[in-house]
Structure formats: structure tokens, C-alpha cells
Design a protein around this motif. Structure first.
Motif, short mmCIF file in Angstrom:
data_model
loop_
_atom_site.label_atom_id
_atom_site.label_comp_id
_atom_site.label_asym_id
_atom_site.label_seq_id
_atom_site.Cartn_x
_atom_site.Cartn_y
_atom_site.Cartn_z
N ASP A 189 47.62 33.15 22.31
CA ASP A 189 46.75 32.00 22.10
C ASP A 189 47.67 30.77 21.98
O ASP A 189 48.90 30.91 21.92
CB ASP A 189 45.97 32.24 20.79
CG ASP A 189 45.20 31.01 20.33
OD1 ASP A 189 44.42 30.47 21.13
OD2 ASP A 189 45.42 30.57 19.17
N ASP A 228 46.59 27.23 20.15
CA ASP A 228 46.43 26.40 18.95
C ASP A 228 46.57 27.20 17.65
O ASP A 228 45.88 28.20 17.44
CB ASP A 228 45.08 25.67 19.00
CG ASP A 228 45.06 24.70 20.16
OD1 ASP A 228 46.06 23.97 20.34
OD2 ASP A 228 44.07 24.67 20.92
N THR A 281 48.75 29.10 16.94
CA THR A 281 49.55 30.30 17.17
C THR A 281 50.94 29.89 17.63
O THR A 281 51.94 30.38 17.11
CB THR A 281 48.88 31.21 18.22
OG1 THR A 281 47.60 31.62 17.72
CG2 THR A 281 49.71 32.44 18.52
N ASP A 309 45.88 33.45 16.07
CA ASP A 309 45.58 33.10 14.67
C ASP A 309 44.14 33.47 14.34
O ASP A 309 43.73 33.42 13.18
CB ASP A 309 45.76 31.59 14.43
CG ASP A 309 44.78 30.77 15.25
OD1 ASP A 309 44.87 30.80 16.49
OD2 ASP A 309 43.89 30.13 14.65
N ASP A 330 41.20 36.49 19.29
CA ASP A 330 42.32 36.43 20.26
C ASP A 330 42.77 37.84 20.65
O ASP A 330 43.48 38.01 21.64
CB ASP A 330 43.53 35.69 19.66
CG ASP A 330 43.25 34.22 19.37
OD1 ASP A 330 42.43 33.63 20.09
OD2 ASP A 330 43.84 33.68 18.42
MG LIG Z 1 44.17 29.46 17.88
#
Ligand SMILES: [Mg+2]
Length: 276
Positions: free
Chosen positions: A90, A92, A94, A205, A209
Motif C-alpha cells: 500500500d 499511504d 505504509t 496499514d 490491504d
Molecule cells: Mg494506507
């Protein structure tokens, strides 16, 4: 529980846009409830933790150290793969840190808006999460490809790739970055990568995901599924901390309803805290 919550909220009335609200207590006394709640007040502590605490950095280093260890194990196991191996990550929270966007929300006392998010993405100023660039460069040095599957919109692909390149991520190009078109579910994009590669590791996160079982699920189901997949975390699934936002909040705490008022959200948060 849900019914009790709704009754409580209803008893406060519909308070959208109110600064103060007069309500009646059980003893029929008139009480004024202060509803002048800054919309992102509740996220200040989480932003500070992400931006200031050495513990946050230590946790992200820990995640990427573990990812490297697992990758080495996979590479040393001499498994026969019928396709090249790849890692899916991923973006954002992450590998890119968007906490300045959350900081702007606090500064402006503003909820999420797609235009403000677009403004932040267009700046291409997100920094890398500590440890992320080194790990992905290490994977590249070992001949492992990286695919980025993110729910940023496809319209923001150019800026997203530019930001990834700017901070040093490998494989940041049109064929390795899969952003969101119609659906936020990531399964179709994972399957697309699997046509040409064996995915040996996922980083994220948000638990969606990793697996479809976490998509649009309640807190109870998310927690149950996390328990049943316990052996995959730290192994096939590398999880990064994100206290700011995620399915845990939207589908979990707020039960998939995006229309709660600020006051209602505050009530829900308080109601769902466990005390003794
Ligand atoms: Mg994310």
C-alpha cells in the motif's frame, strides 16, 4: 448495543451545525451541552504520536526489519516459483507519511474533503515512512519487484509516482502503480499482479490491504478475522501503525455511516470506549 447507541444519539436530537444544544435530563432540569467540538480535535494526539514520538519510528523500523528478515527467509528457502516473485505494498501510511495533511485538517478545523486531499497530493511533499525506502531498495537489489496498490485515485497517478520517485522508491512507474478506479476493494488489482508474479509479501496499514475478509466489516468481525489470521502477521503480512484513520474507524467505529454529525461522532467515540 447499536440500538442503545442510536437511542442515545436520538435523545440528543439532531445537532448538525449546532454550537450549543439545550436538552432535558431525566430529572427534567434544562441542561446546556457544549457541542462546540473542533471536528478533528480527537485526532491531535494521534498526529503528535506519528510526527513526534520515537516510538512510532521504532515501530516502522521494526516492521521493515521484519519484512527484510522474511524476504531473506523466502529467498534462502530455494522454493520453486513458476513466476518472478514480487512484493505488494500500500502507499499511504505504509510507505508515505501524510500526517501533514491531517495537521492541516486540525489547523483549518476541517473534515476530510477530496479537494484538500488533492491539494496535498499535488504538492508531492509526502516524506517516506522511516525504513521503507531502504527495505524496497534492498528487495530490488535481490531481484524482487515491488507493486504499489493504493486507493489514491487514478487521476492522481502522475503526482503519486513523482512523489514516490522523489523520496527514492524503486519501480515507481506506470506498470507498477495500481490506483483506485471504480472500486476501493483491492482484490482485482492483486489478481492482476498475480497473473505475472508470485506475491510473497504484502505491506499495509489497513487490514483490507491484505485480505478481502477485512473489507466493509464491523469491528467484531475485523477483530475475529485478525485473530484467525494471527500466524500471517509479521510473516506474509507486514503491518504498519496508523492511528489516524482507516477501516477500523470508518467501518468499525462509525459502522460505515459517513453522515454522522460532529456531535454524533463525538458521542459514538465516547460511547465505544471501554472503561471499568
Ligand atoms: Mg494506507
Amino acid at each position: 448495543m447499536k440500538q442503545k447507541l442510536l437511542i442515545t444519539l436520538f435523545s440528543f436530537g439532531l445537532l448538525i451545525g449546532c454550537k450549543t444544544q439545550v436538552t432535558q435530563t431525566e430529572s427534567s432540569k434544562i441542561t446546556t451541552i457544549n457541542t462546540n467540538i473542533p471536528v478533528r480535535e480527537h485526532s491531535i494526539q494521534a498526529i503528535l504520536w506519528q510526527q513526534q514520538s520515537a516510538e512510532y519510528r521504532a515501530l516502522t523500523y521494526q516492521a521493515f526489519n521484519l519484512a527484510r528478515l522474511q524476504l531473506d527467509n523466502i529467498l534462502n528457502a530455494k522454493n520453486e516459483f513458476d513466476k518472478p516473485i514480487a512484493i505488494v505494498t500500500d502507499i499511504d501510511e505504509t510507505i508515505l507519511d501524510n500526517s501533514p495533511y491531517s495537521g492541516k485538517q486540525v489547523e483549518l478545523d476541517e473534515e476530510y474533503t477530496s479537494s484538500r486531499w488533492k491539494e496535498w497530493v499535488t504538492l508531492k511533499n509526502a516524506k517516506a515512512i522511516p525504513g521503507a525506502v531502504d527495505f524496497f531498495q534492498y528487495a530490488k537489489s535481490k531481484g524482487v519487484e515491488v507493486f504499489y496498490i493504493s486507493n489514491r485515485k487514478t487521476l492522481q497517478k502522475k503526482e503519486t509516482i513523482a512523489n514516490l520517485i522523489k523520496v527514492g522508491f524503486p519501480f515507481a512507474d506506470q506498470s507498477h502503480v495500481f490506483l483506485k478506479d471504480a472500486t476501493s476493494g483491492k482484490l482485482d488489482r492483486r489478481l492482476e499482479v498475480m497473473k505475472s508474479h508470485n506475491i510473497v509479501m504484502f505491506l499495509g496499514d489497513n487490514l483490507s490491504d491484505f485480505s478481502i475478509v477485512f473489507e466493509k466489516s464491523t469491528t467484531e468481525i475485523r477483530n475475529k478475522n485478525a485473530d484467525s489470521l494471527r500466524l500471517d502477521f509479521g510473516k506474509k503480512f507486514i503491518v504498519l501503525p496508523n492511528p489516524l484513520y482507516g477501516d477500523w474507524e470508518t467501518n468499525g467505529v462509525y459502522e460505515g455511516n459517513y453522515k454522522w454529525s460532529t456531535f454524533q461522532k463525538d458521542s459514538i467515540r465516547r460511547k465505544k470506549i471501554t472503561s471499568y
